[in-house]
Design a protein around this motif. Structure first.
Motif, PDB file in Angstrom:
ATOM      1  N   ARG A  69       0.830  -1.211   0.000  1.00  0.00           N
ATOM      2  CA  ARG A  69       0.000   0.000   0.000  1.00  0.00           C
ATOM      3  C   ARG A  69       0.866   1.263   0.000  1.00  0.00           C
ATOM      4  NH1 ARG A  69      -2.680  -3.438   3.607  1.00  0.00           N
ATOM      5  NH2 ARG A  69      -4.811  -4.021   2.999  1.00  0.00           N
ATOM      6  N   MET A  70       1.966   1.231   0.805  1.00  0.00           N
ATOM      7  CA  MET A  70       2.816   2.407   0.885  1.00  0.00           C
ATOM      8  C   MET A  70       3.454   2.714  -0.474  1.00  0.00           C
ATOM      9  SD  MET A  70       4.105   4.963   2.393  1.00  0.00           S
ATOM     10  CE  MET A  70       3.624   4.684   4.081  1.00  0.00           C
ATOM     11  N   ALA A  71       3.939   1.687  -1.138  1.00  0.00           N
ATOM     12  CA  ALA A  71       4.552   1.909  -2.461  1.00  0.00           C
ATOM     13  C   ALA A  71       3.539   2.496  -3.438  1.00  0.00           C
ATOM     14  CB  ALA A  71       5.123   0.591  -2.994  1.00  0.00           C
ATOM     15  N   ASP A  72       2.306   1.977  -3.393  1.00  0.00           N
ATOM     16  CA  ASP A  72       1.265   2.509  -4.280  1.00  0.00           C
ATOM     17  C   ASP A  72       0.942   3.957  -3.947  1.00  0.00           C
ATOM     18  OD1 ASP A  72       1.167   0.068  -5.523  1.00  0.00           O
ATOM     19  OD2 ASP A  72      -0.605  -0.651  -4.416  1.00  0.00           O
ATOM     20  N   ALA A  73       0.882   4.259  -2.629  1.00  0.00           N
ATOM     21  CA  ALA A  73       0.579   5.639  -2.221  1.00  0.00           C
ATOM     22  C   ALA A  73       1.675   6.593  -2.661  1.00  0.00           C
ATOM     23  CB  ALA A  73       0.383   5.695  -0.704  1.00  0.00           C
ATOM     24  N   ILE A  74       2.946   6.131  -2.576  1.00  0.00           N
ATOM     25  CA  ILE A  74       4.061   6.971  -3.020  1.00  0.00           C
ATOM     26  C   ILE A  74       3.976   7.213  -4.528  1.00  0.00           C
ATOM     27  CG2 ILE A  74       6.567   7.060  -3.296  1.00  0.00           C
ATOM     28  CD1 ILE A  74       5.713   7.617  -0.465  1.00  0.00           C
ATOM     29  N   LEU A  75       3.698   6.167  -5.276  1.00  0.00           N
ATOM     30  CA  LEU A  75       3.597   6.303  -6.738  1.00  0.00           C
ATOM     31  C   LEU A  75       2.429   7.214  -7.152  1.00  0.00           C
ATOM     32  CD1 LEU A  75       4.326   2.616  -7.860  1.00  0.00           C
ATOM     33  CD2 LEU A  75       5.817   4.617  -8.122  1.00  0.00           C
ATOM     34  N   ALA A  76       1.390   7.254  -6.311  1.00  0.00           N
ATOM     35  CA  ALA A  76       0.219   8.073  -6.642  1.00  0.00           C
ATOM     36  C   ALA A  76       0.442   9.564  -6.355  1.00  0.00           C
ATOM     37  CB  ALA A  76      -0.991   7.574  -5.860  1.00  0.00           C
ATOM     38  N   GLN A  77       1.557   9.908  -5.718  1.00  0.00           N
ATOM     39  CA  GLN A  77       1.846  11.306  -5.426  1.00  0.00           C
ATOM     40  C   GLN A  77       2.082  12.074  -6.733  1.00  0.00           C
ATOM     41  OE1 GLN A  77       2.513  12.994  -2.051  1.00  0.00           O
ATOM     42  NE2 GLN A  77       0.936  11.441  -1.778  1.00  0.00           N
ATOM     43  N   PRO A  78       1.800  13.395  -6.764  1.00  0.00           N
ATOM     44  CA  PRO A  78       2.052  14.194  -7.973  1.00  0.00           C
ATOM     45  C   PRO A  78       3.536  14.249  -8.308  1.00  0.00           C
ATOM     46  CG  PRO A  78       1.434  15.604  -6.136  1.00  0.00           C
ATOM     47  CD  PRO A  78       1.198  14.196  -5.683  1.00  0.00           C
ATOM     48  N   PRO A  79       3.893  14.631  -9.519  1.00  0.00           N
ATOM     49  CA  PRO A  79       5.301  14.593  -9.960  1.00  0.00           C
ATOM     50  C   PRO A  79       6.247  15.413  -9.084  1.00  0.00           C
ATOM     51  CG  PRO A  79       3.853  14.879 -11.839  1.00  0.00           C
ATOM     52  CD  PRO A  79       2.987  14.994 -10.628  1.00  0.00           C
ATOM     53  N   TRP A  80       5.768  16.513  -8.523  1.00  0.00           N
ATOM     54  CA  TRP A  80       6.654  17.360  -7.720  1.00  0.00           C
ATOM     55  C   TRP A  80       6.925  16.784  -6.335  1.00  0.00           C
ATOM     56  CZ3 TRP A  80       4.395  18.590  -3.140  1.00  0.00           C
ATOM     57  CH2 TRP A  80       2.983  18.569  -3.084  1.00  0.00           C
ATOM     58  N   SER A  81       6.141  15.771  -5.908  1.00  0.00           N
ATOM     59  CA  SER A  81       6.196  15.270  -4.528  1.00  0.00           C
ATOM     60  C   SER A  81       7.234  14.159  -4.366  1.00  0.00           C
ATOM     61  CB  SER A  81       4.819  14.749  -4.104  1.00  0.00           C
ATOM     62  OG  SER A  81       4.881  14.187  -2.804  1.00  0.00           O
ATOM     63  N   ASP A  82       8.052  14.295  -3.329  1.00  0.00           N
ATOM     64  CA  ASP A  82       8.953  13.224  -2.895  1.00  0.00           C
ATOM     65  C   ASP A  82       8.691  13.025  -1.400  1.00  0.00           C
ATOM     66  OD1 ASP A  82      10.900  11.329  -2.806  1.00  0.00           O
ATOM     67  OD2 ASP A  82      12.584  12.752  -2.769  1.00  0.00           O
ATOM     68  N   PHE A  83       7.589  12.334  -1.122  1.00  0.00           N
ATOM     69  CA  PHE A  83       7.038  12.302   0.232  1.00  0.00           C
ATOM     70  C   PHE A  83       8.055  11.712   1.234  1.00  0.00           C
ATOM     71  CE2 PHE A  83       4.392  10.941   3.759  1.00  0.00           C
ATOM     72  CZ  PHE A  83       3.489  11.996   3.881  1.00  0.00           C
ATOM     73  N   PRO A  84       8.390  12.460   2.317  1.00  0.00           N
ATOM     74  CA  PRO A  84       9.393  11.983   3.281  1.00  0.00           C
ATOM     75  C   PRO A  84       8.787  11.013   4.308  1.00  0.00           C
ATOM     76  CG  PRO A  84       8.746  14.224   3.804  1.00  0.00           C
ATOM     77  CD  PRO A  84       8.001  13.848   2.554  1.00  0.00           C
ATOM     78  N   LEU A  85       9.516   9.916   4.531  1.00  0.00           N
ATOM     79  CA  LEU A  85       9.141   8.929   5.547  1.00  0.00           C
ATOM     80  C   LEU A  85      10.246   8.886   6.611  1.00  0.00           C
ATOM     81  CD1 LEU A  85       7.978   5.963   3.257  1.00  0.00           C
ATOM     82  CD2 LEU A  85       6.549   7.738   4.299  1.00  0.00           C
ATOM     83  N   VAL A  86       9.869   9.102   7.859  1.00  0.00           N
ATOM     84  CA  VAL A  86      10.802   8.938   8.987  1.00  0.00           C
ATOM     85  C   VAL A  86      10.468   7.591   9.629  1.00  0.00           C
ATOM     86  CG1 VAL A  86      11.634   9.844  11.182  1.00  0.00           C
ATOM     87  CG2 VAL A  86      10.970  11.424   9.318  1.00  0.00           C
ATOM     88  N   VAL A  87      11.433   6.638   9.520  1.00  0.00           N
ATOM     89  CA  VAL A  87      11.183   5.251   9.938  1.00  0.00           C
ATOM     90  C   VAL A  87      12.041   4.931  11.171  1.00  0.00           C
ATOM     91  CG1 VAL A  87      11.272   2.826   9.245  1.00  0.00           C
ATOM     92  CG2 VAL A  87      10.671   4.601   7.573  1.00  0.00           C
ATOM     93  N   LEU A  88      11.363   4.468  12.214  1.00  0.00           N
ATOM     94  CA  LEU A  88      12.049   4.027  13.433  1.00  0.00           C
ATOM     95  C   LEU A  88      12.464   2.568  13.254  1.00  0.00           C
ATOM     96  CD1 LEU A  88       9.666   5.617  16.121  1.00  0.00           C
ATOM     97  CD2 LEU A  88      11.789   6.546  15.192  1.00  0.00           C
ATOM     98  N   ALA A  89      13.805   2.348  13.134  1.00  0.00           N
ATOM     99  CA  ALA A  89      14.323   0.998  12.838  1.00  0.00           C
ATOM    100  C   ALA A  89      14.870   0.331  14.100  1.00  0.00           C
ATOM    101  CB  ALA A  89      15.416   1.087  11.781  1.00  0.00           C
TER     102      ALA A  89
END
Length: 649
Positions: A69-89
């Motif tokens: 789902r996350m990959a699909d949501a990222i791909l669905a973002q507009p061309p200008w968007s590089d949505f940042p994810l802060v991941v607690l590893a």
């Protein structure tokens, strides 16, 4: 603000438990950050679509996202968007294939982490997101400006197309020129053909090149608009007028860079303007000639009045009266011709069609034109078909056509000339020609010889009399009869020939109207009221009717007409129309309102003779309508017709 920007600054939080989520939201809130806690990955992805700045989630959540789902949501973002994810590893994990994806903007933070460090990471991601928003806003502004430019371009192209304007741009340094298809069309070139500035200059009329070149230089030097009209020669040799307007642009150092403008084919407008100027000139000449022609008969009429005043013998008075009657008849014919032309041009002329013979129309025409022909000493030859040629025509109007042609020939033929009228059958038509040995017609005048105000030789026109509208009247009347009129001449001094073609009537000949019947005399002892605000007109008419044995009185306005009609109780009222205090229409209506006025014969006697004027007088209650100046024959004829109709009723 649009719904998509309401959540631009919010942080989406997805933690393993609800409690962890709330604790994280509370920690971020201490730094003034807006947070939404998500229930699961699906909820997080949905909120990303609605709008968010950063997503804070755990490595386990990404690893557990088997549906992508996350990959699909990222791909669905507009061309200008590089949505940042802060991941607690998790601490110490070296290889995270599920997490380090090239398609995602991921910042990994190993646990455990201090709150201050976490806030720093989130704020850094927010700053990155804000820069993306700036790119977004710039792109949106660019898109809006592009849309505005497209709209303006479409409007401009529509305006150019509607105005038949061509656009052009000239590089003043290189001489290179770009032209729109319409611009090329204005110079007679197809859209696909190359067209340079040199081609334009070569096509320009030689007499206009220096003037146009100076206009271009002056516009550039003075930084003013370039505006010129000039002739250009098309490839087929036709000469066209073009209007060109432009404006130069300049480099920072002040040197001219280019000139941009529009062009318009002005040929039709120039032709129309020339035609209007020619029509205006002809109108002025016509008015001057009309004044001349109307004054000419007035001189002998005034002289005749003086002769009658001082003459001692009856013969001298009768001679003067004959002169005055001829001149008055001439004036009436001039005015009648003008009215006929006006009626034909407005489609208001009505023909009284009947089965007539061509010979009868020609005979009447010769009778009308004979005085002019004999006065000039011309020889007239007439040749008609042996058998009768029958026409469905208006005898009076057709005789007027032939009479005008014969009179025209008599006028423009030197004394002692020859005039020949011939007619012959030609299938279902009859061809009538009037040929003379007169002054002829120049070739350039032939195409317009039947036009209104068209005159071949004004000096001769003035010397012979006439308004130059006779041929226009001929042409109009012939066309109304379904025929054609043409003119021919071999040139000045070679005579002229006018040819009329008319359809021949089918069937057997029938009785035709008889011309020249004598009108009955006015019955004496009639009570007649003459109403006219022109006292001379009223008194002269009253005197004439009194001399014929009638009891006559006069009134000079509408109010007086109603009063005198009530006192005098006339049998006949001659009613002028345009009068002060009360016009003739309203005066007639008031008279008709009385019992004594219902049987009175009211005749409108006026200078207004159009069909609409006759309809108005009839609607007001008038029994007849006569146009000034009226002859005694016309008046008595109408009175007799009205009396006969009343007796039959």
């Amino acid at each position: 603000m649009t719904p998509a920007t309401l959540h631009d600054q919010r942080v989406l939080v997805l933690m393993p438990t609800v409690r962890d989520g709330e604790r994280t939201r509370a920690a971020l809130a201490t730094a003034g950050l807006e947070c939404d806690v998500c229930a699961d990955m699906a909820d997080l992805c949905r909120r990303m679509t609605e709008g968010a700045a950063v997503a804070l989630l755990t490595e386990e959540a990404l690893t557990a996202d088997r549906a992508g789902r996350m990959a699909d949501a990222i791909l669905a973002q507009p061309p200008w968007s590089d949505f940042p994810l802060v991941v607690l590893a998790r601490e110490g994990t070296e290889n995270r294939p599920e997490v380090n994806r090239e398609t995602m903007n991921i910042s990994l933070v190993e646990r455990p982490i201090r709150i201050r460090s976490l806030l720093s990471m989130v704020k850094s991601a927010l700053r990155s997101r804000r820069r993306q928003y700036e790119v977004r806003d710039h792109l949106l502004q660019h898109a809006r400006q592009a849309a505005i430019l497209r709209d303006q371009e479409e409007r401009l192209q529509f305006a150019l197309s509607a105005g038949r304007l061509g656009s052009w741009t000239l590089d003043l340094a290189t001489g290179q020129m770009e032209c729109s298809p319409r611009c090329k069309e204005n110079f007679g070139r197809p859209a696909q053909e190359a067209f340079s500035y040199q081609d334009l200059f070569d096509a320009m009329h030689p007499d206009d090149r220096e003037r146009v070149g100076e206009a271009v230089r002056r516009a550039i030097d003075n930084r003013t608009d370039y505006d010129a009209e000039y002739r250009n020669i098309w490839p087929d040799g036709a000469v066209h007028w073009v209007m060109v307007r432009g404006r130069a642009t300049y480099r920072p150092d002040g040197t001219p860079a280019r000139m941009t403008g529009v062009s318009l084919d002005m040929t039709d407008r120039r032709r129309d303007e020339d035609a209007l100027r020619d029509a205006d000139r002809k109108k002025d000449d016509f008015l001057a000639l009309l004044a001349h022609e109307l004054r000419n008969p007035l001189a002998p009429i005034r002289n005749g009045l003086q002769v009658i005043r001082y003459a001692d013998t009856r013969a001298v008075r009768e001679q003067s009266q004959n002169i005055m009657e001829r001149q008055l008849g001439h004036m009436v014919r001039l005015i009648d011709d003008l009215l006929d032309i006006s009626r034909i041009n407005r489609g208001k002329m009505e023909l009284r069609l009947a089965r007539i013979s061509l010979a009868e129309a020609v005979e009447n025409a010769i009778e009308t034109a004979r005085p002019a022909i004999e006065k000039a000493g011309h020889e007239l030859e007439v040749s008609l078909p042996a058998g009768p040629v029958m026409l469905d025509a208006d005898l009076t109007r057709l005789a007027q056509v032939f009479g005008n042609l014969l009179t025209n020939s008599a006028k423009y033929t030197p004394a002692g000339g020859r005039i020949r009228l011939t007619a012959e059958r030609d299938g279902g038509q009859v061809k009538i020609s009037v040929r003379d040995t007169g002054i002829g017609i120049p070739p350039e005048a032939l195409p317009k010889i039947f036009d209104m105000f068209s005159q071949v030789d004004r000096s001769i026109e003035r010397s012979t009399g006439g308004l130059g509208i006779g041929l226009a009247l001929v042409h109009g009347l012939v066309e109304m009869h379904g025929g054609t009129a043409t003119a021919a001449s071999e040139g000045p001094g070679q005579g002229s020939e006018f040819t009329i073609r008319l359809p021949v009537a089918a069937g057997l000949p029938t009785d035709s109207p008889q011309a020249g019947r004598n009108s009955p005399e006015v019955a004496p002892n009639r009570r007649i009221l003459v109403v006219d605000d022109n006292r001379d007109s009223a008194e002269s008419m009253a005197m004439m009717l009194q001399l014929l044995g009638n009891d006559v009185t006069a009134a000079h306005d509408g109010i007086e007409a109603v009063e005198k009609a009530g006192e005098f109780r006339p049998q006949i009222i001659l009613m002028d129309v345009g009068m002060p205090r009360l016009n003739g229409y309203d005066a007639t209506r008031r008279i008709r309102e009385h019992s004594w006025g219902r049987d009175v014969t009211v005749i409108a006697l006026t200078g207004w003779g159009q069909d609409g004027d006759k309809a108005r007088s009839k609607a007001a209650g008038c029994d007849g309508h006569l146009v000034k100046p009226v002859s005694l024959d016309d008046l008595t004829k109408l009175l007799t017709e009205l009396t006969t109709s009343a007796a039959k009723a």
